[in-house]
Design a protein around this motif. Structure first.
Motif, PDB file in Angstrom:
ATOM      1  N   GLY A  87       0.792  -1.227   0.000  1.00  0.00           N
ATOM      2  CA  GLY A  87       0.000   0.000   0.000  1.00  0.00           C
ATOM      3  C   GLY A  87       0.820   1.270   0.000  1.00  0.00           C
ATOM      4  N   GLU A  90       0.321   3.609  -3.147  1.00  0.00           N
ATOM      5  CA  GLU A  90      -0.958   4.326  -3.119  1.00  0.00           C
ATOM      6  C   GLU A  90      -0.931   5.458  -2.096  1.00  0.00           C
ATOM      7  OE1 GLU A  90      -1.395   0.311  -4.785  1.00  0.00           O
ATOM      8  OE2 GLU A  90      -0.504   1.082  -2.927  1.00  0.00           O
ATOM      9  N   THR A  93       1.131   8.379  -3.448  1.00  0.00           N
ATOM     10  CA  THR A  93       0.398   9.090  -4.499  1.00  0.00           C
ATOM     11  C   THR A  93      -0.641  10.027  -3.884  1.00  0.00           C
ATOM     12  OG1 THR A  93       0.716   7.251  -6.045  1.00  0.00           O
ATOM     13  CG2 THR A  93      -1.063   8.799  -6.531  1.00  0.00           C
TER      14      THR A  93
END
Length: 439
Positions: A87, A90, A93
């Motif tokens: 993760g 993500e 980002t």
């Protein structure tokens, strides 16, 4: 050090149980005041460092580096945050979209590329030009982005795959236990002999397709991208011929029947269970095998990385990036240099089976001497010898989306549902659609 595909460097943190210490950490490569080496501005104040899954195994080491830096830079505070590997891409980002990136962030090239391509990180070719010559060239180049000038990360720690193999199974198959395979053809030939001798009790190789397939094409000279760095091109006759060899191997029982959809973790489990005889992977996994299957570890030999006709060697890279959004860029750059300097990397390498990205560290007797003759010592020496000529052969654009699309087609080929050339043509089309290069 294989690779996210070979690239599993941060996973070492939870896979290897080692005591860590911050003894002997130095201050090479760190400035103490203003100057271009730190990107301009005075070093001081507070920064945040975010790493990938280093706690709790390396808490003592990291805290030691932080405290040593703060002591030599009065008025400076480094806040260390560690996040899970899963993760992480993500999360970063989302942080970038919110303008909340840390001052220094630990990433591999595949994780970094989406943010690099948007111009979010400091160009180390400019900001860290004073230290560039001290790093392994291939590791520095790993953080370049096709179509852009510069390189956007300081290399931190590396791994370079070796070939682990079960000597006892080699003997059962009539293979020389002191002569592991070194080429792809030898790997498949030895794998076939192992499987023939195993009669279903053990096999030659686990394919670990998502980790290995595209890297293996690159090592055999298959051009993965065109000259522009934008269009995927790995559907060559040579690539199709190699995929046909994998198809033949699967049909011939070289791979376990249930292995086509399994990843590197399942490959590791299969090796330490004695179900496969050959295990090309990062040398850090020697410690995993030793911890979980001491009997298999005792029978394990180590050879060099499997290569193609040109001897190309792959490496996996972890680096340190400094976002342009950092409000304390001078200190962030200075600390990134400090954390990745030769002395600190050598100390880190001595508590975990990784390689430093600094050239002077690799000349230390720890990497060049025979050591205690153990598989770990041999792997350390082999991988250190390889790293000087190694490169990160997998393009940064080969992210999780592209991997899934490509490996899906490769699996269909191995199952006999697509001809190898057709599978690769469709894989290239899918990859180009994902990265916006279709048409």
């Amino acid at each position: 050090m294989p690779s996210s595909r070979g690239v599993r460097l941060a996973v070492t943190a939870v896979a290897v149980a080692l005591a860590s210490s911050a003894c002997g950490l130095g201050s090479d490569g760190s400035s103490t005041d203003t100057g271009a080496a730190s990107g301009g501005g005075k070093v001081g104040g507070t920064i945040t460092l975010e790493t990938l899954q280093l706690k709790p195994t390396f808490t003592d080491y990291m805290n030691g580096v932080v405290k040593a830096y703060e002591k030599s830079h009065p008025g400076t505070t480094v806040k260390w945050v560690d996040i899970p590997f899963e993760g992480a891409q993500e999360k970063l980002t989302a942080d970038a979209a919110a303008g909340a990136l840390p001052d220094v962030v630990n990433l591999n090239p595949q994780f970094a590329q989406a943010l690099e391509s948007k111009g979010l990180f400091v160009d180390m070719d400019q900001a860290a030009a004073d230290v560039k010559s001290g790093y392994v060239p291939g590791a520095w180049e790993a953080f370049a982005v096709p179509g852009r000038t510069g390189s956007f990360g300081l290399p931190w720690y590396l791994t370079s795959e070796v070939t682990m193999y079960n000597k006892k199974l080699f003997q059962k198959a009539g293979l020389d236990p002191e002569k592991p395979p070194t080429t792809f053809d030898e790997l498949l030939a030895d794998g076939r002999k192992l499987s023939d001798a195993g009669h279903g009790d053990f096999y030659g190789i686990h394919p670990a397709l998502e980790n290995r397939f595209i890297t293996d094409l690159a090592k055999q000279g298959v051009p993965l991208l065109d000259a522009s760095g934008k269009k995927w091109t790995f559907n060559t006759p040579e690539a199709a011929a190699y995929l046909q060899k994998l198809v033949d191997a699967y049909k011939g029982g070289v791979f376990p029947k249930d292995s086509l959809t399994q990843n590197h973790s399942k490959e590791t489990e299969a090796y330490q269970a004695g179900r496969i005889g050959l295990f090309p992977s990062g040398p850090n996994f020697l410690a995993v095998v030793k911890q979980n299957a001491a009997d298999i570890a005792a029978d394990t030999g180590v050879g060099p990385q499997i290569t193609g006709p040109d001897g190309a060697v792959n490496m996996s890279v972890m680096g340190l990036m400094v976002p342009k959004s950092s409000k304390n860029r001078a200190t962030a750059l200075d600390f990134a240099k400090y954390l990745s300097n030769a002395q600190n990397q050598l100390a880190f390498s001595k508590i975990v089976t990784i390689l430093p990205s600094t050239l002077s560290s690799l000349k230390d007797p720890y990497f060049t001497a025979a050591g205690d003759g153990s598989p770990e010592a041999k792997a350390r020496r082999i991988s250190a010898e390889q790293i000087a000529r190694a490169k990160n052969l997998v393009p940064v654009q080969y992210d999780a989306r592209v991997t899934a699309a490509v490996i899906g087609k490769v699996q269909l080929a191995l199952q006999g549902r697509l001809a190898p050339q057709k599978a690769l043509d469709e894989a290239v089309d899918a990859a180009n659609r994902i990265t916006g290069a279709a048409g």
